[in-house]
Design a protein around this motif. Structure first.
Motif: not given
Lengths: 337, 337
Positions: B264-265, B267, B269-272, B275-279, B281-282, B285
């Motif tokens: 992810i850091r 680039g 794996i991206t939001a593009e 689909l579940n990118f923000t989840q 990342v959560e 963390h």
């Protein structure tokens, strides 16, 4: 103040879930709540089993995205012309989508989102230089004095909210061109680097924000210049000076997490030099996706494939709403006030 | 399975807070709880106002770090010799510290930590190469078949738990040398890149883990080789193949978050493309620092500078504990069973 909604003291008793189509999409503070009471045909206000003070739901009889959007907009324009809520004075005629999970439920004027505590999404670019003499350096912009929000404050080199109809990389590239005149041969070096999420609160309202962050390494001799009137200056600062500026009142508070995240990812802020390192990383990743968990009993039943009628409309203020047949599981009943 | 303790279904009813010095430092599942009942002189078990099934507290009469450590160790060695809990068969004679906020309360044999769900800390190094032909490539290690945990599984290039008395960077450098023979002129390029936190559960127990992550860019011609017998192989994989391997049963599950965070850091794996990118990342963390929030009423009062005696010892199993005078606010009373 940026705080964590995981803190047990977070708004004890003063705040209500805001639901659309049976799912929580926001939070409403009492000053906003008082105004929404004036629109019983738009906002259904009732008790709920989890909060003593009840909840607010957008009239579930509204049929679709467009009707929800139009009905809400009327209320917001009304509130704006009444001069209530300083946030609404920054009206931009730019809409943000309100979603639950991956489904878009309605769109709302951007300036109004803090009144409902709906999650907002933006894009930020960390422009940086590996300077032969000064080491890691970071470009910052100073916002124009005519910006509707945070005028004149220092900010990330490039940033923008995610408006309806625009993708994330698309927005990053567009803003890079408009705000900083980054040419094509440099913008192709944009690297997606994750996202930061935080929960900010001010007298304007609630800002649960997720920022998609990008890193862009720039050549030593490149100088950004503004093309859209939204930026009055750019400055390249060594990392330590950049960090000092981030913690002054001259810096846009809601952009600080982006810089701090950058400095963590690039080894400038470490567990060795920052005692509260793990706590800071947590505050940069507040679980906004998990935050809004209230679901009405009906929505829960629908998810369990049971099509029984809801009986949790007691103590509901929707006295004047006409009864409609059950459509997509939603219904509202006539009740005397 | 890696899951989120923020999920409302997380262990409904089956789990109890574990407290030391009035502060929660872990969680105890029912299989462990049944065994701890046999040691009423070490574990105080009583009702609590937040959970129906009560809580477990290390005897608050233990005076200090050393006494707490010694008393707990006796129990753990006992459980180990009884052949209970497969986790204890991996006994390493290596201790991890149990802290609340920044205060160290005791240390515990590393293998026993999943029985108490205490937070563990480790260090991981993402070794990578920018290959002229294959692009972003990542070094992975295959754990030796004699490792106490996850034998034979693929893993991050270098990793290690944070043992008592060792700092974070110190551990990274030490493990880099022992596991992969990274020489000094390369190890100086280690870049701290943040941390990932997750909550893993297996039949071994509970693993709320925080990993301090480091990135290390390596030259194309460098080949790691093992020096301490803990690694049987290394392999350099292009990013896409690395990601495929991460999702197979051949990969150590609790190391997957480190690789995903790296991708992810950087680039990949991206939001593009996710689909579940923000989840995701959560889930990388999970707020472990905020997780253990139970405080006894006494501890809360102490924090509010009130030195009243606790009255929440009713329904407490500490029948055989002698009464001690109030020392540092801790007390235990004689009660009939």
């Amino acid at each position: 103040m940026v705080n964590s909604p995981l803190d047990p003291c977070f708004h004890k008793g003063d705040i209500r879930p805001f639901l659309v189509e049976g799912q929580q999409v926001g939070l409403i503070k009492s000053d906003v709540f008082k105004q929404l009471l004036k629109y019983p045909e738009v906002f259904c206000i009732r008790d709920c089993e989890y909060t003593k003070q009840g909840l607010v739901e957008l009239n579930p009889a509204f049929r679709d995205y467009n009707e929800r959007t139009a009905q809400l907009e009327k209320v917001l324009r009304d509130l704006r012309s009444d001069g209530l809520f300083s946030a609404l004075q920054g009206w931009r005629d730019e809409c943000f989508e309100v979603k639950s999970e991956h489904k878009a439920l309605l769109k709302m004027e951007r300036a109004a989102t803090p009144l409902f505590g709906v999650r907002k999404y933006g894009v930020d670019i960390n422009g940086y230089v590996r300077h032969p003499k000064h080491g890691l350096c970071i470009w910052l912009q100073q916002r124009s004095n005519t910006k509707e929000t945070w005028p004149g404050k220092w900010d990330n080199m490039v940033g923008g909210g995610l408006s309806v109809g625009y993708g994330i990389m698309e927005t990053a590239i567009k803003e890079a061109g408009e705000e900083a005149s980054i040419p094509c041969d440099l913008v192709k070096n944009l690297v997606s680097a994750g996202c930061v999420s935080f929960f900010f609160e001010s007298d304007q309202g609630l800002f649960p924000n997720t920022e998609y962050v990008f890193d862009l390494e720039l050549p030593v001799d490149f100088v950004p210049h503004n093309a859209d009137g939204e930026v009055q200056a750019f400055e390249l600062l060594p990392a330590n000076e950049c960090m000092e500026r981030v913690f002054t009142p001259d810096f846009k508070t809601t952009s600080a997490p982006v810089v701090i995240d950058f400095l963590i990812r690039h080894g400038y802020i470490t567990a060795e030099n920052e005692l509260n390192f793990t706590q800071i990383v947590e505050l940069l990743h507040v679980p906004l996706q998990s935050l809004y968990t209230y679901k009405t009993r009906l929505e829960q039943k629908l998810q369990q494939h049971q099509a029984t009628l809801p009986n949790d409309d007691s103590n509901c203020n929707c006295a004047s709403l006409p009864k409609r047949p059950l459509e997509n599981g939603h219904n509202n009943k006539k009740e005397s006030t």
